[in-house]
Write a protein that holds these residues in place. Structure first.
Motif, PDB file in Angstrom:
ATOM      1  N   HIS A  55       0.858  -1.179   0.000  1.00 51.16           N
ATOM      2  CA  HIS A  55       0.000   0.000   0.000  1.00 51.16           C
ATOM      3  C   HIS A  55       0.904   1.241   0.000  1.00 51.16           C
ATOM      4  O   HIS A  55       1.405   1.642   1.048  1.00 51.16           O
ATOM      5  CB  HIS A  55      -0.908  -0.006   1.231  1.00 51.16           C
ATOM      6  N   PRO A  56       1.150   1.830  -1.180  1.00 55.85           N
ATOM      7  CA  PRO A  56       2.097   2.944  -1.267  1.00 55.85           C
ATOM      8  C   PRO A  56       1.705   4.162  -0.432  1.00 55.85           C
ATOM      9  O   PRO A  56       2.572   4.900   0.024  1.00 55.85           O
ATOM     10  CB  PRO A  56       2.147   3.293  -2.753  1.00 55.85           C
ATOM     11  N   ASP A  57       0.416   4.357  -0.213  1.00 57.67           N
ATOM     12  CA  ASP A  57      -0.026   5.515   0.570  1.00 57.67           C
ATOM     13  C   ASP A  57       0.429   5.439   2.025  1.00 57.67           C
ATOM     14  O   ASP A  57       0.732   6.454   2.641  1.00 57.67           O
ATOM     15  CB  ASP A  57      -1.551   5.656   0.536  1.00 57.67           C
ATOM     16  N   THR A  58       0.455   4.215   2.572  1.00 59.32           N
ATOM     17  CA  THR A  58       0.805   4.044   3.985  1.00 59.32           C
ATOM     18  C   THR A  58       2.155   3.383   4.184  1.00 59.32           C
ATOM     19  O   THR A  58       2.697   3.411   5.286  1.00 59.32           O
ATOM     20  CB  THR A  58      -0.260   3.181   4.691  1.00 59.32           C
ATOM     21  N   GLY A  59       2.679   2.730   3.138  1.00 65.19           N
ATOM     22  CA  GLY A  59       3.924   1.993   3.273  1.00 65.19           C
ATOM     23  C   GLY A  59       3.731   0.622   3.898  1.00 65.19           C
ATOM     24  O   GLY A  59       4.697  -0.079   4.161  1.00 65.19           O
ATOM     25  N   ASP A  60       2.472   0.241   4.120  1.00 66.20           N
ATOM     26  CA  ASP A  60       2.174  -1.063   4.723  1.00 66.20           C
ATOM     27  C   ASP A  60       2.183  -2.160   3.679  1.00 66.20           C
ATOM     28  O   ASP A  60       1.918  -1.920   2.492  1.00 66.20           O
ATOM     29  CB  ASP A  60       0.795  -1.044   5.393  1.00 66.20           C
TER      30      ASP A  60
END
Length: 82
Positions: A55-60
């Motif tokens: 998830h690029p938005d959160t880095g998760d």
């Protein structure tokens, strides 16, 4: 973004799988050892039943069942793998 598990370093993949099987809510009364649970999830990953999602938005990073991945994203991922 779907990530092919083969792209991860072995130690990174091991850490991801261990993190997944030890998260709250993943026990479900299973008495298997950590190694057994990691091996089971690894087999699901190798068979393509679960996929690694970044998830690029959160880095998760997470694991999800193949049937939960939007069809267009799965199609693009599979085309990239061939």
């Amino acid at each position: 973004m779907l990530i092919p598990y083969q792209m991860l370093e072995p130690d990174t993949l091991d850490a991801l799988l261990e993190d997944f099987v030890t998260r709250d809510g993943t026990d479900n009364g299973d008495d298997s050892s950590l190694n057994q649970r990691v091996a089971q999830v690894r087999r699901l990953l190798e068979r393509g039943e679960i996929l690694i999602v970044f998830h690029p938005d959160t880095g998760d990073t997470s694991l999800t069942h193949r049937h939960s991945v939007p069809a267009d994203l799965l199609k693009a991922f599979l085309e990239d793998q061939s």
